[in-house]
Design a protein around this motif. Structure first.
Motif, short mmCIF file in Angstrom:
data_model
loop_
_atom_site.label_atom_id
_atom_site.label_comp_id
_atom_site.label_asym_id
_atom_site.label_seq_id
_atom_site.Cartn_x
_atom_site.Cartn_y
_atom_site.Cartn_z
N LEU A 80 38.95 68.34 66.61
CA LEU A 80 38.23 67.34 65.82
C LEU A 80 38.56 67.47 64.33
CD1 LEU A 80 34.76 67.44 67.60
CD2 LEU A 80 36.53 65.69 67.81
N ALA A 81 38.75 68.71 63.86
CA ALA A 81 39.11 68.90 62.46
C ALA A 81 40.50 68.33 62.17
CB ALA A 81 39.06 70.38 62.11
N ALA A 82 41.46 68.57 63.07
CA ALA A 82 42.80 68.02 62.88
C ALA A 82 42.76 66.49 62.85
CB ALA A 82 43.72 68.51 64.00
N ARG A 83 41.94 65.90 63.69
CA ARG A 83 41.79 64.44 63.68
C ARG A 83 41.25 63.97 62.32
NH1 ARG A 83 37.21 61.42 64.98
NH2 ARG A 83 37.62 59.25 65.59
N VAL B 260 44.15 64.07 59.77
CA VAL B 260 45.11 62.97 59.94
C VAL B 260 44.53 61.67 59.39
CG1 VAL B 260 46.30 61.57 61.66
CG2 VAL B 260 46.26 64.06 61.89
N ARG B 261 43.27 61.39 59.71
CA ARG B 261 42.64 60.15 59.23
C ARG B 261 42.53 60.14 57.71
NH1 ARG B 261 37.27 58.98 62.56
NH2 ARG B 261 37.36 57.15 61.21
N ALA B 262 42.23 61.29 57.12
CA ALA B 262 42.13 61.35 55.66
C ALA B 262 43.49 61.09 55.02
CB ALA B 262 41.59 62.71 55.23
N SER B 263 44.55 61.63 55.61
CA SER B 263 45.88 61.41 55.06
C SER B 263 46.28 59.95 55.15
CB SER B 263 46.89 62.30 55.79
OG SER B 263 48.21 62.00 55.38
N ARG B 264 46.05 59.34 56.27
CA ARG B 264 46.43 57.93 56.45
C ARG B 264 45.56 56.99 55.65
NH1 ARG B 264 47.68 58.19 62.99
NH2 ARG B 264 49.68 59.31 62.75
N SER B 265 44.44 57.48 55.15
CA SER B 265 43.61 56.67 54.25
C SER B 265 44.03 56.80 52.80
CB SER B 265 42.13 57.08 54.40
OG SER B 265 41.68 56.89 55.71
N GLU B 266 45.13 57.57 52.56
CA GLU B 266 45.72 57.74 51.23
C GLU B 266 44.77 58.41 50.25
OE1 GLU B 266 47.18 54.00 49.90
OE2 GLU B 266 48.63 53.80 51.53
N ALA B 267 43.90 59.26 50.78
CA ALA B 267 43.02 60.06 49.91
C ALA B 267 42.71 61.36 50.64
CB ALA B 267 41.76 59.29 49.56
N TRP B 268 43.77 62.09 50.99
CA TRP B 268 43.58 63.26 51.84
C TRP B 268 42.82 64.37 51.13
CZ3 TRP B 268 45.86 67.96 50.51
CH2 TRP B 268 46.83 67.91 49.52
N GLU B 269 42.99 64.50 49.81
CA GLU B 269 42.25 65.54 49.10
C GLU B 269 40.75 65.31 49.18
OE1 GLU B 269 44.42 63.46 47.71
OE2 GLU B 269 45.90 64.50 46.44
N SER B 270 40.33 64.07 48.96
CA SER B 270 38.90 63.75 49.03
C SER B 270 38.37 63.93 50.44
CB SER B 270 38.67 62.31 48.56
OG SER B 270 39.12 62.13 47.23
N GLY B 271 39.17 63.54 51.44
CA GLY B 271 38.74 63.71 52.81
C GLY B 271 38.54 65.17 53.18
N LEU B 272 39.46 66.02 52.74
CA LEU B 272 39.32 67.44 53.04
C LEU B 272 38.11 68.04 52.34
CD1 LEU B 272 43.01 68.74 52.93
CD2 LEU B 272 41.60 68.24 54.93
N ILE B 273 37.91 67.66 51.10
CA ILE B 273 36.75 68.20 50.37
C ILE B 273 35.45 67.79 51.05
CG2 ILE B 273 35.48 68.06 48.20
CD1 ILE B 273 38.17 67.82 46.77
#
Length: 472
Positions: free
Chosen positions: A99-102, A105-118
């Motif tokens: 679920l974390a890997a999913r 991936v979704r955060a990266s494809r939303s073009e804001a992966w740093e914010s998604g990870l945080i």
């Protein structure tokens, strides 16, 4: 605004990941609590038990201390009252990691992966802290920092890796994309071939390694089914208790798959101190009364040593796939480079051995006092065995010649001075040219052949050299 939305969605994903794991534990535990203890049960103890199991499923070791009243009722020696429980049910670990890997991936494809990870990592860490504080249990204690950090890492590492890999493969702009482009320029096409093909080869080996363990465990369950059934009946558990035991064994099924994979590699695994379960020989003492452990054989045959050929075959398969792609997609000067092939074979072996050692580390731990404090495969031995076996298989296949022929070939893979075989020649065959030659005595101003079919199409540019005639 977009970054805030991505962070919010990642936070929701993290909350769902934690909630699913808790629900899978709390639902059967609630049924056991209701039917086993009735309405007089202490419901706070139910949450504490659920929190402890959830933490164990996220690699948190528990210090178990059995109460004196239980020791008296069960007839257990006081020396066994305290012990460590660290053998994790990897089904919960794999669920959270997936679920974390999913989320990554979704955060990266939303073009804001740093914010998604945080957002995702922050919320999961906060939930892990809440579970550790509210579920504190003196019977299954663990340091507060460990109880927060390890579950957070189980979520953070897969999410971060998934986001970075997706950025590397798909992003056109951003920090990772600029770093990728700069690295491509720096290491050249040979370096890119080494990185991409090594990654592919390691994926093939690790997937096959786990799959082979699952296949062996399935065969063992079928072959030793009577022993498993006998152990189940010896427990004299009612329907509810048998259901809980079955769910617990299902949670440990990925752990046993890694044990079986280690058995295939050769070093095997232990089910206690001074015990060994390996193809070369099996030496076990009294096993815990767990039905699924009935698959462990009392003795082995030397024919099982042939199982070590499975990692060799996986290395050969990875080498064959890498060699095929090098021949098909790369210029001959790169595909036939012995240094490149040796580098790829060595990197596949080292990384595959490291992955096998990591899996063995996750599948080991303690399940009780005394001899049961050492259970599972030895990471160093498993990693070394897999690395050597994969290296043998990969080196054999990558050492084979490309099969493109020999001679004075240029770096693009065809003979100098000959037309590119991927482009149709514009020159008509000899017999066709003779048929369309001018007839003797014909008027000079009369075109030869059919004047409506005069070939005025220009020569096509060379597809791999950027222009010029195919005959260049």
């Amino acid at each position: 605004m977009q970054r805030f939305v991505v962070a919010l969605l990642a936070a929701v994903d993290a909350a769902i990941a934690a909630a699913i794991g808790l629900a899978l534990i709390l639902a059967p535990a609630t049924l056991l609590w209701v039917f086993g203890f009735g309405t007089a049960a202490d419901w706070s103890a139910l949450w504490a038990a659920t929190a402890s199991v959830w933490q164990l499923g996220h690699l948190v070791p528990l210090d178990i201390t059995l109460p004196p009243i239980y020791l008296t009722a069960a007839g257990i020696d006081e020396a066994a009252a305290s012990f460590s429980l660290s053998l994790a049910p990897l089904a919960l670990t794999a669920l959270t990691a997936g679920l974390a890997a999913r989320t990554g991936v979704r955060a990266s494809r939303s073009e804001a992966w740093e914010s998604g990870l945080i957002g995702g990592i922050g919320v999961f860490t906060a939930l892990a802290a809440g579970i550790a504080v509210t579920g504190a249990n003196p019977l299954a204690a663990t340091p507060l920092g460990v109880a927060i950090a390890l579950p957070a890492l189980v979520f953070a590492i897969p999410a971060t890796l998934a986001a970075l890999i997706t950025e590397w493969r798909e992003a056109d702009v951003g920090l990772i994309a600029r770093g990728r482009d700069a690295l491509e320029i720096r290491i050249g096409e040979a370096g890119l071939a080494a990185v991409s093909e090594t990654t592919r080869g390691v994926g093939i080996v690790v997937t096959g390694f786990v799959g082979a363990g699952a296949a062996l465990l399935t065969v063992a369950l079928v072959a030793r089914g009577p022993q498993v059934v006998a152990l189940s009946q010896a427990g004299n558990a009612d329907v509810l208790g048998a259901s809980v035991i079955a769910l617990g064994q299902l949670a440990y099924l990925p752990t046993l798959i890694i044990w079986a994979s280690s058995f295939i590699a050769g070093p095997g695994f232990a089910v206690g101190a001074a015990t060994t379960v390996a193809p070369a020989g099996t030496q076990v003492g009294v096993l815990p009364p767990v039905p699924l452990l009935g698959v462990i054989p009392e003795s082995t045959t030397s024919w099982l040593l042939l199982l070590a050929l499975v990692p060799v075959a996986l290395g050969a398969l990875a080498g064959w796939m890498v060699r095929s792609r090098l021949v098909a997609d790369r210029p001959r000067a790169i595909a036939d480079g012995w240094g490149l092939r040796a580098t790829i074979a060595g990197a596949i072996a080292v990384l595959s051995g490291g992955a096998a050692a990591l899996l063995a580390q996750l599948a080991g731990g303690a399940i009780g006092p005394g001899a049961l404090a050492q259970v599972g495969p030895a990471p160093g031995a498993v990693g070394l065995a897999v690395g050597v076996e994969v290296l043998v298989g990969a080196a054999i296949l990558l050492a084979l010649p490309s099969g493109r022929g020999s001679g004075d070939d240029d770096a693009e893979g065809w003979r100098v001075g000959e037309p590119d075989p991927t482009v149709e020649s514009e020159t008509p065959p000899a017999d066709t040219a003779a048929d369309t030659a001018p007839v003797a005595g014909a008027a000079d101003d009369e075109p030869a052949g059919n004047p409506d079919q005069t070939d005025t199409q220009p020569l096509l540019p060379h597809p791999r050299r950027g222009g010029g005639s195919p005959l260049d």
